[in-house]
Design an enzyme around this catalytic site. Structure first.
Site, PDB file in Angstrom:
ATOM      1  N   ASP A 205      16.113 -10.829  -4.608  1.00  0.00           N
ATOM      2  CA  ASP A 205      16.344 -11.518  -5.869  1.00  0.00           C
ATOM      3  C   ASP A 205      17.328 -10.772  -6.765  1.00  0.00           C
ATOM      4  O   ASP A 205      17.217  -9.550  -6.949  1.00  0.00           O
ATOM      5  CB  ASP A 205      15.006 -11.678  -6.598  1.00  0.00           C
ATOM      6  CG  ASP A 205      15.130 -12.400  -7.910  1.00  0.00           C
ATOM      7  OD1 ASP A 205      15.432 -13.604  -7.889  1.00  0.00           O
ATOM      8  OD2 ASP A 205      14.939 -11.758  -8.959  1.00  0.00           O
ATOM      9  N   GLU A 270      20.652 -12.671  -3.199  1.00  0.00           N
ATOM     10  CA  GLU A 270      20.998 -13.589  -4.284  1.00  0.00           C
ATOM     11  C   GLU A 270      22.040 -12.891  -5.155  1.00  0.00           C
ATOM     12  O   GLU A 270      21.791 -11.814  -5.692  1.00  0.00           O
ATOM     13  CB  GLU A 270      19.767 -13.944  -5.117  1.00  0.00           C
ATOM     14  CG  GLU A 270      20.113 -14.910  -6.245  1.00  0.00           C
ATOM     15  CD  GLU A 270      19.035 -15.019  -7.302  1.00  0.00           C
ATOM     16  OE1 GLU A 270      18.986 -16.061  -7.970  1.00  0.00           O
ATOM     17  OE2 GLU A 270      18.256 -14.066  -7.470  1.00  0.00           O
TER      18      GLU A 270
END
Length: 540
Positions: A205, A270
């Protein structure tokens, strides 16, 4: 561009189905989806002909950012179940031939994490430098001008240390100091814990926020053309993200995870920002770094743009040593693509079907967000029902995340579409009641069954899954005509998102009938005729 036979790990060209656990299926009646609910529905997921699932966070958390504020990296939050429930999920997925990818949030923790509790107490403790701390300016203000992604300054004063700490998101999500090798070692241990429990990959993330400029210099202002809906958007994030020191860290983590897995382990970064392509390539180049980079190029686009799609895909060279892309049209952080790219002039449900053909024909790994296979539109959540902190802080111009996170509609047999016996944590969408899994499952012409046919084509076609890709000449913003080739096999896709018919000359190998046709498409004497809002896909 060539994505050929040089590199064939399982994830190369795979289709990954993203599950948002809070909203998939609730088995205990509390209105929140859980891990047993996911396990119960894995047969359905397998029927979609995807290669694996990606689970958004289910870790122990105060849920201020709904799991992205982790307070225990090794624990399952009780609202989702237990570690035993997770183990059962992984075992069932593997029996069905599905890989399991989980989110790992390594850039920040919850402020309730024991690491932060130890760090905030003293500037000289054992974990004092596990987070990003800084002294105030002479006037007591924050050390620089960095802004939080959600809203307001990215710094919060901590009176116990008499210093500011950095947070890229909520103030309850302090940023870890990944310049500290002990922090990196601790995170590698976390990843190894989940690898030993059988996971096949990590989605990392907000990875390019993992390191910041050591000197904490001010970000320069952004160009006037860059969005100004939030203070965060008014800066060029030169010093607060995408620092070059991330590369050795990425190689350290990727190598450690591969070694712990003892097999081909999938890692997808990401990577956000106004122009993240160079960072995405850096993070995935060569054999020592990450498997794939997750692109926001389409997720952040408010309207369909054929030229933009073509330019994004063509930026990836296809050289295995020059990075590898992952493409998604929707996820849990943005409005659903069925609404963002909807054209009122198109027949109802048509745009969603064309997007399916297009995504299945793209190179790289593709990611499908739960409900896309049903053609679910965005749900309009009234302000008094919003729970997402970003959407509330930036209302009405926020990312509308709540409207994309509403419960999965399984059946119209009860008021909550068989998602839960209790009141769901977010309201279901009225349009979703006519698009349930049960209703579409029985309709051979439904979006759901079209999705299954198209994903089966992609899975079984070497050209669609791993072949080279090129966009054939076509009128700008009118038609996307894609050709994929692998060895002697060829596949193609043509989609017309406009209200005008288009005629195109075709290469000889593309003059064969399509496997899937949406709307009006025919081929006559080497000419492809595509009616408005129509498309076709041919697999090798």
């Amino acid at each position: 561009m060539h994505y050929g036979p040089v590199r064939k790990p399982w994830w190369h060209g795979a289709a990954i189905y993203q599950i948002y656990p809070r909203s998939f299926l609730d088995t205990n009646g509390d209105g929140i989806g859980d891990l047993p609910g996911i396990t119960k529905t894995l047969d359905y997921v397998a029927s979609l002909k995807v290669d694996g699932i990606w689970l958004s966070p289910f870790f122990t958390s105060p849920m201020l950012d709904f799991g992205y504020d982790v307070s225990d990296y090794r624990g399952v939050d009780p609202v989702f179940g237990s570690l035993e429930d997770f183990d059962a999920l992984v075992a069932r997925a593997h029996r069905l031939g599905l890989k399991v990818i989980i989110d790992q949030v390594y850039c920040h923790t919850s402020d309730l994490h024991p690491w932060f509790s130890a760090s905030r107490g003293s500037p000289s403790g054992e974990m004092s430098d596990w987070y990003v701390w800084a002294d105030p300016r002479d006037d007591g203000s924050p050390p620089n001008n960095w802004q939080s992604v959600f809203s307001g300054p990215a710094w919060t004063w901590e009176s116990r240390r008499r210093q500011y700490y950095l947070h890229h998101f909520l103030k309850q999500q302090p940023t870890l100091n990944l310049h500290n090798p002990r922090v990196v070692d601790a995170l590698v241990d976390v990843g190894t814990f989940w690898i030993k429990r059988g996971v096949d990959g990590f989605r990392l993330d907000a990875l390019n926020l993992g390191m910041v400029d050591r000197r904490l210099r001010d970000n320069p202002p952004g160009p006037a053309s860059y969005g100004a809906s939030r203070p965060f958007d008014m800066q060029r994030h030169v010093y607060s993200m995408s620092q070059p020191e991330m590369i050795p860290l990425i190689e350290r983590m990727a190598g450690a995870f591969r070694a712990a897995a003892g097999r081909d382990f999938f890692t997808v970064a990401e990577v956000g920002g106004s122009d993240p392509h160079a960072t995405m390539v850096d993070y995935t180049s060569g054999s020592k770094r990450l498997s794939c980079a997750y692109s926001f190029d389409f997720i952040g686009a408010s309207a369909f743009d054929a030229a933009h799609i073509r330019s994004v895909v063509e930026r990836w060279s296809g050289d295995p040593d020059a990075g590898y892309p992952g493409f998604a049209f929707s996820n849990h952080d943005c409005a659903r693509v069925a609404s963002r790219w909807r054209n009122p002039a198109a027949p109802k449900g048509r745009i969603e079907r064309l997007l399916l053909l297009l995504q299945a024909s793209l190179s790289g790994t593709i990611f499908i967000y739960q409900g896309e296979e049903l053609g679910l539109p965005q749900v309009d959540i009234p302000f008094d029902r919003l729970v997402d902190p970003e959407s509330i802080a930036n209302y009405p111009n926020g990312s509308q995340r709540d409207g994309a996170r509403t419960p999965m509609p399984w059946s119209a047999a009860d008021p909550h579409c068989s998602f839960s016996a209790g009141e769901p944590w977010l309201p279901l969408g009225d349009e979703h009641r006519s698009l349930t899994v049960a209703k579409q499952d029985d309709d051979p012409d439904s979006m759901l069954n079209l999705f299954r046919r198209v994903m089966q084509l992609r899975s079984s076609s070497p050209a669609l899954r791993r072949g080279s890709i090129e966009f054939l000449p076509s009128p700008p913003d009118t038609l996307l005509l894609v050709r994929r080739t692998a060895g002697g096999e060829a596949a193609w896709c043509g989609v017309n998102f406009t209200g005008r018919p288009v005629a195109m000359s075709l290469p000889i190998e593309m003059s064969v009938p399509a496997d899937v046709v949406v709307g009006g498409v025919r081929c006559e004497d080497g000419t492809l005729l595509i009616e408005p809002f129509s498309g076709a896909l041919r697999a090798s």
